[in-house]
Design a protein around this motif. Structure first.
Motif, PDB file in Angstrom:
ATOM      1  N   VAL A 103       0.836  -1.207   0.000  1.00 25.19           N
ATOM      2  CA  VAL A 103       0.000   0.000   0.000  1.00 25.19           C
ATOM      3  C   VAL A 103       0.868   1.253   0.000  1.00 25.19           C
ATOM      4  O   VAL A 103       0.589   2.221  -0.722  1.00 25.19           O
ATOM      5  CB  VAL A 103      -0.955  -0.008   1.221  1.00 25.19           C
ATOM      6  N   GLU A 104       1.931   1.234   0.790  1.00 24.55           N
ATOM      7  CA  GLU A 104       2.832   2.392   0.845  1.00 24.55           C
ATOM      8  C   GLU A 104       3.582   2.597  -0.452  1.00 24.55           C
ATOM      9  O   GLU A 104       4.037   3.704  -0.754  1.00 24.55           O
ATOM     10  CB  GLU A 104       3.813   2.216   2.010  1.00 24.55           C
ATOM     11  N   MET A 105       3.702   1.548  -1.276  1.00 21.24           N
ATOM     12  CA  MET A 105       4.329   1.644  -2.591  1.00 21.24           C
ATOM     13  C   MET A 105       3.346   2.132  -3.656  1.00 21.24           C
ATOM     14  O   MET A 105       3.724   2.359  -4.798  1.00 21.24           O
ATOM     15  CB  MET A 105       4.888   0.288  -3.001  1.00 21.24           C
ATOM     16  N   GLY A 106       2.078   2.264  -3.270  1.00 24.34           N
ATOM     17  CA  GLY A 106       1.070   2.728  -4.212  1.00 24.34           C
ATOM     18  C   GLY A 106       0.308   1.624  -4.917  1.00 24.34           C
ATOM     19  O   GLY A 106      -0.468   1.886  -5.841  1.00 24.34           O
ATOM     20  N   VAL A 107       0.500   0.378  -4.477  1.00 26.41           N
ATOM     21  CA  VAL A 107      -0.206  -0.746  -5.080  1.00 26.41           C
ATOM     22  C   VAL A 107      -1.612  -0.846  -4.497  1.00 26.41           C
ATOM     23  O   VAL A 107      -1.804  -0.675  -3.295  1.00 26.41           O
ATOM     24  CB  VAL A 107       0.557  -2.072  -4.831  1.00 26.41           C
ATOM     25  N   GLU A 108      -2.584  -1.099  -5.344  1.00 25.88           N
ATOM     26  CA  GLU A 108      -3.962  -1.292  -4.909  1.00 25.88           C
ATOM     27  C   GLU A 108      -4.174  -2.772  -4.641  1.00 25.88           C
ATOM     28  O   GLU A 108      -3.985  -3.604  -5.537  1.00 25.88           O
ATOM     29  CB  GLU A 108      -4.930  -0.775  -5.976  1.00 25.88           C
ATOM     30  N   ARG A 122      -8.602  -8.042   8.649  1.00 21.39           N
ATOM     31  CA  ARG A 122      -8.925  -6.610   8.707  1.00 21.39           C
ATOM     32  C   ARG A 122      -8.448  -6.009  10.028  1.00 21.39           C
ATOM     33  O   ARG A 122      -7.856  -4.913  10.040  1.00 21.39           O
ATOM     34  CB  ARG A 122     -10.431  -6.384   8.558  1.00 21.39           C
ATOM     35  N   ASP A 123      -8.687  -6.692  11.132  1.00 21.32           N
ATOM     36  CA  ASP A 123      -8.273  -6.183  12.433  1.00 21.32           C
ATOM     37  C   ASP A 123      -6.754  -6.011  12.489  1.00 21.32           C
ATOM     38  O   ASP A 123      -6.255  -5.008  13.011  1.00 21.32           O
ATOM     39  CB  ASP A 123      -8.736  -7.148  13.532  1.00 21.32           C
ATOM     40  N   SER A 124      -6.023  -6.986  11.947  1.00 23.18           N
ATOM     41  CA  SER A 124      -4.564  -6.895  11.938  1.00 23.18           C
ATOM     42  C   SER A 124      -4.092  -5.710  11.094  1.00 23.18           C
ATOM     43  O   SER A 124      -3.172  -4.980  11.485  1.00 23.18           O
ATOM     44  CB  SER A 124      -3.957  -8.195  11.400  1.00 23.18           C
ATOM     45  N   SER A 135      -4.873  -2.404  12.849  1.00 26.93           N
ATOM     46  CA  SER A 135      -4.039  -2.185  14.032  1.00 26.93           C
ATOM     47  C   SER A 135      -2.708  -1.536  13.685  1.00 26.93           C
ATOM     48  O   SER A 135      -2.045  -0.967  14.560  1.00 26.93           O
ATOM     49  CB  SER A 135      -3.794  -3.517  14.760  1.00 26.93           C
ATOM     50  N   ILE A 136      -2.298  -1.611  12.421  1.00 28.54           N
ATOM     51  CA  ILE A 136      -1.048  -0.966  11.994  1.00 28.54           C
ATOM     52  C   ILE A 136      -1.323   0.202  11.041  1.00 28.54           C
ATOM     53  O   ILE A 136      -0.450   0.636  10.299  1.00 28.54           O
ATOM     54  CB  ILE A 136      -0.073  -1.985  11.359  1.00 28.54           C
ATOM     55  N   GLY A 137      -2.573   0.683  11.067  1.00 25.99           N
ATOM     56  CA  GLY A 137      -2.897   1.915  10.353  1.00 25.99           C
ATOM     57  C   GLY A 137      -3.245   1.783   8.887  1.00 25.99           C
ATOM     58  O   GLY A 137      -3.207   2.770   8.155  1.00 25.99           O
ATOM     59  N   VAL A 138      -3.622   0.576   8.448  1.00 28.86           N
ATOM     60  CA  VAL A 138      -4.000   0.379   7.043  1.00 28.86           C
ATOM     61  C   VAL A 138      -5.525   0.434   6.924  1.00 28.86           C
ATOM     62  O   VAL A 138      -6.222  -0.383   7.547  1.00 28.86           O
ATOM     63  CB  VAL A 138      -3.483  -0.970   6.505  1.00 28.86           C
ATOM     64  N   LEU A 139      -6.024   1.371   6.153  1.00 28.63           N
ATOM     65  CA  LEU A 139      -7.464   1.474   5.935  1.00 28.63           C
ATOM     66  C   LEU A 139      -7.948   0.244   5.165  1.00 28.63           C
ATOM     67  O   LEU A 139      -7.401  -0.091   4.116  1.00 28.63           O
ATOM     68  CB  LEU A 139      -7.797   2.744   5.155  1.00 28.63           C
ATOM     69  N   THR A 140      -8.967  -0.417   5.697  1.00 27.59           N
ATOM     70  CA  THR A 140      -9.394  -1.706   5.140  1.00 27.59           C
ATOM     71  C   THR A 140     -10.915  -1.804   5.135  1.00 27.59           C
ATOM     72  O   THR A 140     -11.585  -1.309   6.047  1.00 27.59           O
ATOM     73  CB  THR A 140      -8.821  -2.872   5.973  1.00 27.59           C
ATOM     74  N   HIS A 183     -12.807   2.090  -3.380  1.00 30.59           N
ATOM     75  CA  HIS A 183     -11.973   1.882  -2.192  1.00 30.59           C
ATOM     76  C   HIS A 183     -10.514   1.682  -2.594  1.00 30.59           C
ATOM     77  O   HIS A 183      -9.605   2.264  -1.983  1.00 30.59           O
ATOM     78  CB  HIS A 183     -12.439   0.645  -1.415  1.00 30.59           C
ATOM     79  N   LEU A 184     -10.286   0.867  -3.598  1.00 28.81           N
ATOM     80  CA  LEU A 184      -8.922   0.592  -4.053  1.00 28.81           C
ATOM     81  C   LEU A 184      -8.247   1.862  -4.545  1.00 28.81           C
ATOM     82  O   LEU A 184      -7.077   2.130  -4.237  1.00 28.81           O
ATOM     83  CB  LEU A 184      -8.940  -0.468  -5.159  1.00 28.81           C
ATOM     84  N   GLU A 185      -8.981   2.661  -5.299  1.00 27.98           N
ATOM     85  CA  GLU A 185      -8.427   3.915  -5.823  1.00 27.98           C
ATOM     86  C   GLU A 185      -8.039   4.868  -4.701  1.00 27.98           C
ATOM     87  O   GLU A 185      -7.113   5.675  -4.838  1.00 27.98           O
ATOM     88  CB  GLU A 185      -9.440   4.577  -6.759  1.00 27.98           C
ATOM     89  N   LYS A 186      -8.733   4.771  -3.561  1.00 29.57           N
ATOM     90  CA  LYS A 186      -8.430   5.624  -2.407  1.00 29.57           C
ATOM     91  C   LYS A 186      -7.357   5.039  -1.494  1.00 29.57           C
ATOM     92  O   LYS A 186      -7.075   5.584  -0.429  1.00 29.57           O
ATOM     93  CB  LYS A 186      -9.715   5.868  -1.594  1.00 29.57           C
ATOM     94  N   GLY A 187      -6.764   3.920  -1.913  1.00 33.10           N
ATOM     95  CA  GLY A 187      -5.680   3.336  -1.143  1.00 33.10           C
ATOM     96  C   GLY A 187      -6.113   2.415  -0.027  1.00 33.10           C
ATOM     97  O   GLY A 187      -5.308   2.060   0.841  1.00 33.10           O
ATOM     98  N   ARG A 188      -7.376   2.002  -0.032  1.00 28.75           N
ATOM     99  CA  ARG A 188      -7.853   1.064   0.984  1.00 28.75           C
ATOM    100  C   ARG A 188      -7.673  -0.371   0.502  1.00 28.75           C
ATOM    101  O   ARG A 188      -7.864  -0.662  -0.681  1.00 28.75           O
ATOM    102  CB  ARG A 188      -9.336   1.312   1.279  1.00 28.75           C
TER     103      ARG A 188
END
Length: 236
Positions: A42-47, A87-89, A92-97, A120-125
């Motif tokens: 996600v941080e690399m910009g991958v959906e 999803r919970d995991s 817990s580390i700040g990834v929108l899911t 959602h994917l386009e928004k980085g979730r």
């Protein structure tokens, strides 16, 4: 984003992968490790869309004479449990899911709506697709192929216990040959254990490559995204 070979992916996880060495249930340390690897993407910009199986909780018809449809719906419920744990995991580390289910259960997840999933994917979730296709007689492999086609994914990342596709079971035959690349037709003709035939055919019809690799080795998901030579690539 410069090293990324793929922009939008479906990550297919078996239910057993969440069980860790225990073989049953959910090992939350394993789930957290997988979550960290997804976060890197996600941080690399991958959906990232994900499909997770349910074999760590329920596998097929355990009771003699059990109705196949009932057993399959029970399996769909198992995938929802795993999806919520993943999803919970991630959260817990700040990834929108978001979890989207093929069977409506609005108190815990969104229903699967293609255009909403793509937004959602386009928004980085990260979007986790649960409850299979919503129909009995279809596996979560087929779910991964179907969702990949629907969201126009570039590839299915098929994370397994083994590091690719072999001509024989490498656990039983030490001299089994590993394939670097395979065609869909060869997979189907030889009955190789990649995905079930319905899923493989769906990928072939929609030209969706399948990259099979080992999940147990940390960093392999990122390596797959960056196009490094790991696992087995199934394509035309």
């Amino acid at each position: 984003m410069s090293c990324c070979k793929y922009k939008r992916v479906i990550l297919k996880l078996s239910g057993e992968s969440l069980a860790g060495n225990g073989g049953f249930g959910i090992d939350f340390n394993v789930a957290l490790r997988i979550a960290h690897e997804i976060k890197e993407l996600v941080e690399m910009g991958v959906e990232v869309g994900a499909v997770v199986g349910g074999g760590n909780i329920w596998r097929g018809r355990s009771g003699e004479g059990m109705d196949r449809t009932t057993a399959d719906y029970m399996g769909m419920m198992a995938t929802c449990i795993n999806a919520l744990a993943l999803r919970d995991s991630l959260e817990s580390i700040g990834v929108l899911t978001r979890v989207q289910t093929a069977i409506e259960m609005k108190e815990i997840a969104e229903p699967f709506i293609r255009r909403r999933a793509m937004r959602h994917l386009e928004k980085g979730r990260v979007v986790i697709f649960a409850a299979g296709t919503g129909n009995p007689y279809f596996s979560t492999d087929t779910t991964a192929a179907l969702r990949a086609a629907e969201i126009e994914a570039d590839v299915i990342l098929l994370a397994k216990k083994v590091d690719g596709v072999y001509d024989e079971d490498p656990h039983k035959f030490p001299d089994a040959k590993k394939y670097d690349t395979l065609s869909y037709i060869k997979v189907l003709d030889q009955g190789l254990q990649v995905m079930d035939s319905t899923a493989t055919s769906l990928c072939m019809d929609n030209n969706i490559p399948i990259l099979v690799f080992a999940l147990d080795e940390p960093g392999n998901i990122k390596k797959a995204i960056c196009g490094e030579k790991i696992g087995t690539l199934v394509c035309k």
